[in-house]
Write an enzyme that holds these catalytic residues in place. Structure first.
Site, PDB file in Angstrom:
ATOM      1  N   LYS A 168       0.822  -1.200   0.000  1.00  0.00           N
ATOM      2  CA  LYS A 168       0.000   0.000   0.000  1.00  0.00           C
ATOM      3  C   LYS A 168       0.861   1.257   0.000  1.00  0.00           C
ATOM      4  O   LYS A 168       1.937   1.306   0.625  1.00  0.00           O
ATOM      5  CB  LYS A 168      -0.911   0.021   1.229  1.00  0.00           C
ATOM      6  CG  LYS A 168      -1.926  -1.109   1.282  1.00  0.00           C
ATOM      7  CD  LYS A 168      -2.917  -1.055   0.146  1.00  0.00           C
ATOM      8  CE  LYS A 168      -4.013  -2.089   0.339  1.00  0.00           C
ATOM      9  NZ  LYS A 168      -4.963  -2.124  -0.799  1.00  0.00           N
ATOM     10  N   ASP A 197      -0.480   0.156  -4.403  1.00  0.00           N
ATOM     11  CA  ASP A 197      -1.920   0.431  -4.429  1.00  0.00           C
ATOM     12  C   ASP A 197      -2.193   1.642  -3.547  1.00  0.00           C
ATOM     13  O   ASP A 197      -1.941   1.604  -2.338  1.00  0.00           O
ATOM     14  CB  ASP A 197      -2.672  -0.796  -3.916  1.00  0.00           C
ATOM     15  CG  ASP A 197      -4.182  -0.659  -3.988  1.00  0.00           C
ATOM     16  OD1 ASP A 197      -4.673   0.414  -4.354  1.00  0.00           O
ATOM     17  OD2 ASP A 197      -4.871  -1.648  -3.669  1.00  0.00           O
ATOM     18  N   GLU A 223      -1.900   1.076  -8.599  1.00  0.00           N
ATOM     19  CA  GLU A 223      -3.318   0.716  -8.570  1.00  0.00           C
ATOM     20  C   GLU A 223      -4.156   1.817  -7.930  1.00  0.00           C
ATOM     21  O   GLU A 223      -3.763   2.405  -6.917  1.00  0.00           O
ATOM     22  CB  GLU A 223      -3.477  -0.586  -7.785  1.00  0.00           C
ATOM     23  CG  GLU A 223      -4.882  -1.148  -7.792  1.00  0.00           C
ATOM     24  CD  GLU A 223      -4.928  -2.519  -7.155  1.00  0.00           C
ATOM     25  OE1 GLU A 223      -5.922  -2.819  -6.481  1.00  0.00           O
ATOM     26  OE2 GLU A 223      -3.962  -3.293  -7.322  1.00  0.00           O
ATOM     27  N   GLU A 249     -11.618  -2.497  -9.089  1.00  0.00           N
ATOM     28  CA  GLU A 249     -12.300  -3.138  -7.964  1.00  0.00           C
ATOM     29  C   GLU A 249     -13.525  -2.337  -7.538  1.00  0.00           C
ATOM     30  O   GLU A 249     -14.433  -2.885  -6.900  1.00  0.00           O
ATOM     31  CB  GLU A 249     -11.360  -3.308  -6.778  1.00  0.00           C
ATOM     32  CG  GLU A 249     -10.949  -2.017  -6.086  1.00  0.00           C
ATOM     33  CD  GLU A 249      -9.975  -2.243  -4.950  1.00  0.00           C
ATOM     34  OE1 GLU A 249     -10.420  -2.250  -3.794  1.00  0.00           O
ATOM     35  OE2 GLU A 249      -8.776  -2.424  -5.216  1.00  0.00           O
TER      36      GLU A 249
END
Length: 362
Positions: A168, A197, A223, A249
């Site tokens: 992350k 991400d 991401e 997502e």
């Protein structure tokens, strides 16, 4: 001809063994699991599930139990496409995405599982059977881990058999993100596939600045650098940031993926089979990506997704999600040298231990 006899919905709040964190959802101590079991008049059962983070699971369960069960009971379970359309239009004013597609996704997965079990065939073969060995990466949910804890987690992933990792980013100071990614790159080596991400944390301009800083670390992708609604922003990030962009997502329909691809906003379409409309829609998204010469990756629920990617010639790495159901699955898929192998059992091959889940009923 068998008909759908019953639809059983269950709702659980499943504790996580370790508190997980990202830039927008904050601390996560558990997740909500919504399961659907569909039984036909011959006694064959198919199971599907979806999940939510922090809140909203009860709404999904109610949509299935109160509004979709009556659509299904008495219907031909073989007509999955027709049932999908009927469910979509039945809930259209209540959704066009979000809770609606999560509810439909769980049912769609259960219908495909039922079909596979009736035929005695694993879904990846039923879907066309490209290659059962699917490359997989460990999706860390670790924004607030210390750097030392982050590297320890990476070592644990390597011991589990992973050969690709996602971490992350999206801390308050982008310099901290850059330093942590640099440490991870040095720890893993130059050739190791590493993704990051941001969980929608940045504006487009902030994301471009961050991407340019992160470009030195040869990332597979960045991401969700900004909110999924900002397709022009995503296109600018991809064009000016210098790193491939993954996203999807939080896209919940085939049409949203078509718009993102048309806008040249994503390099790696990333549907979640539990919220995009199920296996029926995931496979259409994979085909859409293939038609645009794009690789398709995935988000979450890897135990289900493996069947879709094992049938997709344009698949990239599949995410093994942090919200794992392994303690409640009879035969979890082992990760071997960076790959998982789609099971040969009929349907999706997942048998949940509902007795073990019972203490977590919401």
């Amino acid at each position: 001809m068998a008909k759908i006899e019953s639809v059983v919905t269950d709702h659980y709040r499943v504790p996580l063994p370790v508190k997980l964190t990202d830039s927008m959802h904050g601390d996560m101590d558990d997740f909500e699991l919504i399961t659907v079991r569909i039984t036909d008049t011959d006694g064959v059962e198919g199971m599907g599930y979806t999940y939510t983070v922090n809140a909203g699971g009860a709404a999904v369960a109610v949509m299935i139990d109160r509004y979709l069960s009556d659509v299904l009971v008495g219907a031909d379970p073989e007509r999955i496409e027709a049932l999908w359309e009927k469910m979509w239009w039945h809930l259209h004013y209540a959704g066009r995405g979000g809770h609606q597609t999560s509810a439909i996704s769980a049912i769609d997965v259960a219908l495909w599982d039922l079909k596979g079990r009736r035929l005695g065939m694993p879904l990846w073969k039923l879907f066309g059977g490209y290659d059962p060995r699917v490359p997989v990466y460990a999706g860390g949910i670790d924004l607030q881990f210390s750097t030392e804890r982050l590297l320890e987690q990476a070592d644990g992933f390597l011991e589990q058999g992973f050969r690709a990792i996602k971490m992350k980013v999206g801390r308050a100071n982008v310099r901290e993100d850059v330093d942590r990614v640099q440490r991870m790159r040095e720890h893993l080596g130059d050739e190791f596939p590493l993704m990051v991400d941001a969980n929608m944390r940045w504006s487009a301009d902030q994301a471009i600045t961050a991407a340019r800083e992160l470009r030195a670390f040869d990332l597979v992708w960045l991401e969700e650098p900004t909110i999924p609604d900002d397709l022009p922003g995503h296109a600018r990030i991809l064009r000016d940031g210098g790193i491939p962009v993954a996203g999807g997502e939080n896209l919940h329909t085939l049409h949203e993926f078509r718009a993102a691809i048309d806008a040249r906003a994503i390099s790696y379409p990333e549907p979640d089979v539990s919220n995009c409309g199920g296996m029926t829609v995931f496979r259409k998204i994979a085909g859409l990506a293939e038609a645009h010469n794009l690789p398709v990756t995935s988000h979450g629920v890897h135990d289900l997704t493996v069947h879709c990617l094992a049938a997709a010639p344009n698949r990239a790495h599949m995410e093994a999600h942090g919200f794992s159901l392994e303690p409640y699955i009879a035969d979890p898929m082992p990760v071997v040298d960076g790959f998982v192998t789609a099971p040969e059992a009929p349907g999706h091959g997942i048998d949940l231990d509902f007795a073990a889940l019972e203490p977590h009923r919401a």
